[in-house]
Write an enzyme that holds these catalytic residues in place. Structure first.
Site, PDB file in Angstrom:
ATOM      1  N   SER A 189      78.124  59.594  34.084  1.00 57.63           N
ATOM      2  CA  SER A 189      76.698  59.271  34.201  1.00 57.63           C
ATOM      3  C   SER A 189      76.571  57.918  34.871  1.00 57.63           C
ATOM      4  O   SER A 189      77.522  57.119  34.871  1.00 57.63           O
ATOM      5  CB  SER A 189      76.085  59.201  32.798  1.00 57.63           C
ATOM      6  OG  SER A 189      74.790  58.652  32.839  1.00 57.63           O
TER       7      SER A 189
ATOM      8  N   TYR B  32      76.470  57.023  23.507  1.00 55.29           N
ATOM      9  CA  TYR B  32      76.482  57.702  24.804  1.00 55.29           C
ATOM     10  C   TYR B  32      77.153  56.820  25.868  1.00 55.29           C
ATOM     11  O   TYR B  32      78.035  57.267  26.613  1.00 55.29           O
ATOM     12  CB  TYR B  32      75.039  58.038  25.194  1.00 55.29           C
ATOM     13  CG  TYR B  32      74.914  58.862  26.446  1.00 55.29           C
ATOM     14  CD1 TYR B  32      75.127  60.239  26.420  1.00 55.29           C
ATOM     15  CD2 TYR B  32      74.573  58.275  27.666  1.00 55.29           C
ATOM     16  CE1 TYR B  32      75.000  61.006  27.569  1.00 55.29           C
ATOM     17  CE2 TYR B  32      74.444  59.036  28.812  1.00 55.29           C
ATOM     18  CZ  TYR B  32      74.656  60.397  28.763  1.00 55.29           C
ATOM     19  OH  TYR B  32      74.530  61.150  29.908  1.00 55.29           O
TER      20      TYR B  32
HETATM   21  N1  LIG Z   1      70.322  65.057  32.534  1.00 53.43           N
HETATM   22  C1  LIG Z   1      70.586  63.823  32.941  1.00 53.43           C
HETATM   23  O1  LIG Z   1      69.685  63.111  33.400  1.00 53.43           O
HETATM   24  C2  LIG Z   1      72.003  63.319  32.897  1.00 53.43           C
HETATM   25  C3  LIG Z   1      72.265  62.073  33.491  1.00 53.43           C
HETATM   26  C4  LIG Z   1      73.551  61.599  33.488  1.00 53.43           C
HETATM   27  C5  LIG Z   1      74.579  62.351  32.939  1.00 53.43           C
HETATM   28  N2  LIG Z   1      74.317  63.546  32.363  1.00 53.43           N
HETATM   29  C6  LIG Z   1      75.443  64.309  31.784  1.00 53.43           C
HETATM   30  O2  LIG Z   1      75.407  65.654  32.206  1.00 53.43           O
HETATM   31  C7  LIG Z   1      76.043  66.479  31.234  1.00 53.43           C
HETATM   32  C8  LIG Z   1      75.135  67.666  30.927  1.00 53.43           C
HETATM   33  O3  LIG Z   1      73.946  67.172  30.335  1.00 53.43           O
HETATM   34  P1  LIG Z   1      72.520  67.850  30.514  1.00 53.43           P
HETATM   35  O4  LIG Z   1      71.579  66.762  30.857  1.00 53.43           O
HETATM   36  O5  LIG Z   1      72.588  69.046  31.359  1.00 53.43           O
HETATM   37  O6  LIG Z   1      72.235  68.226  28.977  1.00 53.43           O
HETATM   38  P2  LIG Z   1      71.675  69.549  28.277  1.00 53.43           P
HETATM   39  O7  LIG Z   1      71.408  69.160  26.870  1.00 53.43           O
HETATM   40  O8  LIG Z   1      70.572  70.144  29.084  1.00 53.43           O
HETATM   41  O9  LIG Z   1      72.936  70.533  28.356  1.00 53.43           O
HETATM   42  C9  LIG Z   1      74.130  70.258  27.652  1.00 53.43           C
HETATM   43  C10 LIG Z   1      74.768  71.567  27.237  1.00 53.43           C
HETATM   44  O10 LIG Z   1      75.969  71.266  26.478  1.00 53.43           O
HETATM   45  C11 LIG Z   1      76.018  72.157  25.382  1.00 53.43           C
HETATM   46  N3  LIG Z   1      76.830  71.605  24.295  1.00 53.43           N
HETATM   47  C12 LIG Z   1      76.494  70.626  23.426  1.00 53.43           C
HETATM   48  N4  LIG Z   1      77.488  70.442  22.530  1.00 53.43           N
HETATM   49  C13 LIG Z   1      78.464  71.319  22.850  1.00 53.43           C
HETATM   50  C14 LIG Z   1      79.733  71.634  22.284  1.00 53.43           C
HETATM   51  N5  LIG Z   1      80.186  70.987  21.196  1.00 53.43           N
HETATM   52  N6  LIG Z   1      80.477  72.592  22.863  1.00 53.43           N
HETATM   53  C15 LIG Z   1      80.019  73.269  23.949  1.00 53.43           C
HETATM   54  N7  LIG Z   1      78.820  73.028  24.516  1.00 53.43           N
HETATM   55  C16 LIG Z   1      78.054  72.067  23.979  1.00 53.43           C
HETATM   56  C17 LIG Z   1      74.562  72.346  24.962  1.00 53.43           C
HETATM   57  O11 LIG Z   1      74.394  73.511  24.191  1.00 53.43           O
HETATM   58  C18 LIG Z   1      73.875  72.402  26.314  1.00 53.43           C
HETATM   59  O12 LIG Z   1      73.797  73.727  26.809  1.00 53.43           O
HETATM   60  C19 LIG Z   1      76.321  65.589  30.020  1.00 53.43           C
HETATM   61  O13 LIG Z   1      77.675  65.207  30.020  1.00 53.43           O
HETATM   62  C20 LIG Z   1      75.424  64.389  30.262  1.00 53.43           C
HETATM   63  O14 LIG Z   1      75.918  63.230  29.691  1.00 53.43           O
HETATM   64  C21 LIG Z   1      73.042  64.046  32.313  1.00 53.43           C
END
Ligand SMILES: NC(=O)c1ccc[n+]([C@@H]2O[C@H](COP(=O)([O-])OP(=O)(O)OC[C@H]3O[C@@H](n4cnc5c(N)ncnc54)[C@H](O)[C@@H]3O)[C@@H](O)[C@H]2O)c1
Length: 280
Positions: free
Chosen positions: A149, A162
């Site tokens: 991130s 986080y």
């Molecule tokens: N959305 C953003 O703005 C953003 C920004 C920077 C980084 N990220 C990173 O992107 C990645 C995805 O995040 P997102 O924003 O799509 O979140 P999200 O919550 O939309 O999706 C995350 C998914 O991970 C699954 N999950 C959670 N715990 C789990 C486990 N123990 N085993 C298997 N699956 C599990 C959830 O069910 C969900 O489907 C993360 O690593 C997050 O840190 C997101």
């Protein structure tokens, strides 16, 4: 750097995506399907995972959906077994599943700290432990994408669990990259640095803190994602293009890195104390 387009490099390859039933992971799944990849989709949310998988199968995509808890090494090992049983190879691993926790670092409950560390770092380690030996044995060109991130470059108040894991992902991924060089392995490692992407990560963490400022901060981040966040599909397309070029540092939103990274490096070089740059 390669000039062969992503669609050409990735067509017919097998990709494993964790956290594939929502947000960034579902975007990767859709874009990988558009390239003609075969998909192994993993998520703890089984119902949503099956919906994503069914939608893709209806379009003729080959999909294996595996309910997986990435924080459990045995569950990730079972995922690897299913992937190899079904397709006989894995060409790309995307460690993506992640969760958020909000609050002052000393007030976040021990169980929540533990959960974030176990999913966001443990999950990635479990992924590497299950898939890297198999991919090395396979000996073919492969790719490992680790989703960190912007928060892995710039720490934030009120989300220290986080921030810790996203910084940790940077260290883990760079170590892995050097280790692949030591082994002269044909596996390309990339760290992915999203800024704001429309997803469920903030809403999933809503209401967990008793601190009003934490919920307000969560709301502000969710609002930012809803307004300026790119879609998971746009994110995936930009990321895959950069991975196809052979890049280690991958970001769909380079402006967010560019704005902050030099001032941060200068702050550290000049030993200037960090100052909170916004109000909550
Ligand atoms: N959305 C953003 O703005 C953003 C920004 C920077 C980084 N990220 C990173 O992107 C990645 C995805 O995040 P997102 O924003 O799509 O979140 P999200 O919550 O939309 O999706 C995350 C998914 O991970 C699954 N999950 C959670 N715990 C789990 C486990 N123990 N085993 C298997 N699956 C599990 C959830 O069910 C969900 O489907 C993360 O690593 C997050 O840190 C997101």
């Amino acid at each position: 750097m390669s000039e062969i387009p992503a669609a050409e490099q990735f067509a017919g390859k097998v990709v494993v995506i964790t956290g594939a039933s929502a947000g960034i992971g579902s975007g990767f799944a859709k874009q990988a399907a558009a390239y003609g990849m075969k998909l192994v989709l993993a998520d703890i949310a089984e119902e949503k995972l099956n919906t994503v998988a069914e939608d893709l199968r209806a379009q003729g995509v080959e999909v294996e959906a595996v309910r997986t808890d990435v924080s459990d090494p045995a569950s990730v090992e079972a995922l690897a077994e299913r992937a190899y049983d079904r397709f006989g190879a894995v060409d790309m691993l995307i460690n993506n599943a992640g969760i958020m926790a909000m609050g002052f670092s000393w007030e976040v409950p021990a169980e929540k700290w533990d959960a974030v560390l176990r999913v966001n770092i443990g999950g990635y380690v479990n992924g590497l432990r299950a898939f890297v030996p198999r991919m090395l044995e396979q000996g073919t060109k492969g790719w490992i994408l680790q989703v960190s991130s912007i928060g892995g470059l710039f720490p934030s108040p009120l989300m220290s669990p986080y921030s810790v894991t996203k910084f940790g992902t940077l260290a883990l991924t760079e170590s892995l990259h050097y280790e692949m060089q030591m082994r002269q392995a044909p596996i390309q490692v990339s760290v992915v640095l999203p800024d704001s992407v429309k997803s469920e990560i903030f809403s999933a963490a809503k209401g967990e803190s008793t601190l009003p400022a934490a919920d307000a901060f969560n709301d502000a981040l969710q609002q930012r994602a809803d307004t300026i966040g790119i879609t998971p599909e746009e994110h995936a397309a930009r990321v895959f293009e950069q991975v196809a070029q052979g890049r280690y540092w991958v970001t769909a939103q380079p402006e967010a890195v560019d704005q902050g990274i030099v001032p941060r490096a200068e702050m550290i070089r000049d030993r200037v104390n960090p100052v909170l740059s916004f109000e909550v």
